[in-house]
Design a protein around this motif. Sequence first.
Motif, PDB file in Angstrom:
ATOM      1  N   TYR A 112      19.468  -8.199  -2.361  1.00 48.20           N
ATOM      2  CA  TYR A 112      18.135  -7.938  -1.830  1.00 48.20           C
ATOM      3  C   TYR A 112      18.250  -7.757  -0.322  1.00 48.20           C
ATOM      4  CZ  TYR A 112      16.528  -9.815  -6.296  1.00 48.20           C
ATOM      5  OH  TYR A 112      16.323 -10.041  -7.637  1.00 48.20           O
ATOM      6  N   GLN A 113      17.601  -6.726   0.187  1.00 46.99           N
ATOM      7  CA  GLN A 113      17.535  -6.541   1.633  1.00 46.99           C
ATOM      8  C   GLN A 113      16.127  -6.892   2.101  1.00 46.99           C
ATOM      9  OE1 GLN A 113      18.240  -2.590   3.283  1.00 46.99           O
ATOM     10  NE2 GLN A 113      18.582  -3.453   5.311  1.00 46.99           N
ATOM     11  N   ILE A 114      16.041  -7.672   3.175  1.00 44.17           N
ATOM     12  CA  ILE A 114      14.759  -8.081   3.746  1.00 44.17           C
ATOM     13  C   ILE A 114      14.344  -7.003   4.747  1.00 44.17           C
ATOM     14  CG2 ILE A 114      13.491  -9.926   4.887  1.00 44.17           C
ATOM     15  CD1 ILE A 114      15.017 -10.788   2.273  1.00 44.17           C
ATOM     16  N   VAL A 115      13.235  -6.317   4.462  1.00 43.49           N
ATOM     17  CA  VAL A 115      12.813  -5.162   5.268  1.00 43.49           C
ATOM     18  C   VAL A 115      11.328  -5.269   5.630  1.00 43.49           C
ATOM     19  CG1 VAL A 115      14.561  -3.628   4.251  1.00 43.49           C
ATOM     20  CG2 VAL A 115      12.289  -3.782   3.203  1.00 43.49           C
ATOM     21  N   GLY A 116      10.847  -4.286   6.384  1.00 40.14           N
ATOM     22  CA  GLY A 116       9.436  -4.213   6.749  1.00 40.14           C
ATOM     23  C   GLY A 116       8.572  -3.835   5.558  1.00 40.14           C
ATOM     24  N   GLU A 117       7.272  -4.053   5.718  1.00 44.21           N
ATOM     25  CA  GLU A 117       6.342  -3.813   4.613  1.00 44.21           C
ATOM     26  C   GLU A 117       6.368  -2.368   4.118  1.00 44.21           C
ATOM     27  OE1 GLU A 117       2.552  -6.472   4.839  1.00 44.21           O
ATOM     28  OE2 GLU A 117       3.059  -5.824   6.887  1.00 44.21           O
ATOM     29  N   ASP A 118       6.426  -1.400   5.025  1.00 47.12           N
ATOM     30  CA  ASP A 118       6.415   0.004   4.615  1.00 47.12           C
ATOM     31  C   ASP A 118       7.740   0.451   4.014  1.00 47.12           C
ATOM     32  OD1 ASP A 118       3.729   0.570   5.460  1.00 47.12           O
ATOM     33  OD2 ASP A 118       4.450   0.570   7.528  1.00 47.12           O
ATOM     34  N   GLU A 119       8.805  -0.292   4.280  1.00 45.19           N
ATOM     35  CA  GLU A 119      10.137   0.044   3.766  1.00 45.19           C
ATOM     36  C   GLU A 119      10.386  -0.515   2.377  1.00 45.19           C
ATOM     37  OE1 GLU A 119      13.423  -0.615   6.750  1.00 45.19           O
ATOM     38  OE2 GLU A 119      11.778  -1.711   7.724  1.00 45.19           O
ATOM     39  N   ALA A 120       9.586  -1.476   1.960  1.00 41.86           N
ATOM     40  CA  ALA A 120       9.850  -2.205   0.720  1.00 41.86           C
ATOM     41  C   ALA A 120       9.891  -1.272  -0.489  1.00 41.86           C
ATOM     42  CB  ALA A 120       8.792  -3.284   0.515  1.00 41.86           C
ATOM     43  N   GLU A 121      10.917  -1.453  -1.277  1.00 42.44           N
ATOM     44  CA  GLU A 121      11.102  -0.769  -2.558  1.00 42.44           C
ATOM     45  C   GLU A 121      11.726  -1.792  -3.499  1.00 42.44           C
ATOM     46  OE1 GLU A 121      13.687   2.577  -1.956  1.00 42.44           O
ATOM     47  OE2 GLU A 121      12.279   3.605  -0.656  1.00 42.44           O
ATOM     48  N   PRO A 122      10.920  -2.684  -4.045  1.00 46.26           N
ATOM     49  CA  PRO A 122      11.481  -3.763  -4.866  1.00 46.26           C
ATOM     50  C   PRO A 122      12.407  -3.280  -5.982  1.00 46.26           C
ATOM     51  CG  PRO A 122       9.142  -4.126  -4.484  1.00 46.26           C
ATOM     52  CD  PRO A 122       9.462  -2.761  -3.948  1.00 46.26           C
ATOM     53  N   GLN A 123      12.081  -2.144  -6.582  1.00 45.33           N
ATOM     54  CA  GLN A 123      12.914  -1.617  -7.658  1.00 45.33           C
ATOM     55  C   GLN A 123      14.310  -1.243  -7.173  1.00 45.33           C
ATOM     56  OE1 GLN A 123      10.298  -0.139  -6.276  1.00 45.33           O
ATOM     57  NE2 GLN A 123      10.727   2.006  -5.936  1.00 45.33           N
ATOM     58  N   ASN A 124      14.468  -1.063  -5.849  1.00 43.48           N
ATOM     59  CA  ASN A 124      15.762  -0.735  -5.256  1.00 43.48           C
ATOM     60  C   ASN A 124      16.335  -1.901  -4.452  1.00 43.48           C
ATOM     61  OD1 ASN A 124      15.803   1.916  -6.286  1.00 43.48           O
ATOM     62  ND2 ASN A 124      14.498   2.616  -4.628  1.00 43.48           N
ATOM     63  N   GLY A 125      15.785  -3.097  -4.638  1.00 42.74           N
ATOM     64  CA  GLY A 125      16.319  -4.270  -3.967  1.00 42.74           C
ATOM     65  C   GLY A 125      15.867  -4.456  -2.528  1.00 42.74           C
ATOM     66  N   LYS A 126      14.896  -3.681  -2.070  1.00 44.48           N
ATOM     67  CA  LYS A 126      14.370  -3.829  -0.709  1.00 44.48           C
ATOM     68  C   LYS A 126      13.042  -4.561  -0.796  1.00 44.48           C
ATOM     69  CE  LYS A 126      16.584   0.208   1.274  1.00 44.48           C
ATOM     70  NZ  LYS A 126      16.376   1.380   2.120  1.00 44.48           N
ATOM     71  N   VAL A 127      13.009  -5.782  -0.251  1.00 45.69           N
ATOM     72  CA  VAL A 127      11.807  -6.603  -0.362  1.00 45.69           C
ATOM     73  C   VAL A 127      11.193  -6.839   1.014  1.00 45.69           C
ATOM     74  CG1 VAL A 127      12.503  -7.699  -2.519  1.00 45.69           C
ATOM     75  CG2 VAL A 127      13.128  -8.763  -0.360  1.00 45.69           C
ATOM     76  N   SER A 128       9.890  -6.802   1.061  1.00 39.89           N
ATOM     77  CA  SER A 128       9.151  -7.034   2.297  1.00 39.89           C
ATOM     78  C   SER A 128       9.399  -8.443   2.797  1.00 39.89           C
ATOM     79  CB  SER A 128       7.660  -6.829   2.053  1.00 39.89           C
ATOM     80  OG  SER A 128       6.908  -7.328   3.144  1.00 39.89           O
ATOM     81  N   TYR A 129       9.492  -8.576   4.112  1.00 37.95           N
ATOM     82  CA  TYR A 129       9.742  -9.881   4.705  1.00 37.95           C
ATOM     83  C   TYR A 129       8.607 -10.871   4.454  1.00 37.95           C
ATOM     84  CZ  TYR A 129       6.592  -9.238   8.713  1.00 37.95           C
ATOM     85  OH  TYR A 129       5.491  -9.068   9.515  1.00 37.95           O
ATOM     86  N   VAL A 130       7.442 -10.385   4.025  1.00 32.76           N
ATOM     87  CA  VAL A 130       6.326 -11.281   3.723  1.00 32.76           C
ATOM     88  C   VAL A 130       6.220 -11.593   2.228  1.00 32.76           C
ATOM     89  CG1 VAL A 130       4.999 -10.626   5.773  1.00 32.76           C
ATOM     90  CG2 VAL A 130       4.626  -9.410   3.617  1.00 32.76           C
ATOM     91  N   SER A 131       7.155 -11.092   1.437  1.00 28.84           N
ATOM     92  CA  SER A 131       7.140 -11.345  -0.005  1.00 28.84           C
ATOM     93  C   SER A 131       7.588 -12.782  -0.296  1.00 28.84           C
ATOM     94  CB  SER A 131       8.062 -10.363  -0.727  1.00 28.84           C
ATOM     95  OG  SER A 131       9.422 -10.661  -0.423  1.00 28.84           O
TER      96      SER A 131
END
Length: 166
Positions: A112-131
């Motif tokens: 999982y990569q911790i990213v910004g809200e607009d970058e989040a793509e949970p299906q691709n392992g990119k999760v928003s830092y506020v998740s």
Amino acid sequence: MSRAFVKEDDAGTPEEQVDLPISEHPNFVTPAGLQMLKDKVALYEAERAELKTHDDELASQSHLPRVEQEVRYWEERLRTAILVDPAKQPRDKVAFGAVVTVEDEDGKTHDYQIVGEDEAEPQNGKVSYVSPLARALDGAEVGDSITWKRPAGDQELEVTAIRYEG
């Protein structure tokens, strides 16, 4: 059909567009996220310019308000972006921008990569830092176990690796 549900007086008039909601959280972005914001602004500005020169007046008028709404949203997100330099993040702890490898209770590993809200793509392992997942991982070190509180039930994860890209 009842005439009460038929719009007669505003046929062909574009609906007023309400601006898209902007998050109350700081707009942290990775370098890739900053580029994505720039690309979105350019994409919608180009689409707006194309619509303004379009010959089909009705089609361009009906689509133009939505495109202008997108332009305003992405311009604001770009204006408020706070770039987080991965090189300045702690190497031994999970923080914004980290790619975290975890092992679940069944022994399966996930990145999982911790990213910004607009970058989040949970299906691709990119999760928003506020998740909930990112909040549970924040500050964790290799070997730590964390509890990910999910609607489907809590899940225990062990942090097995932390890296920063870029």
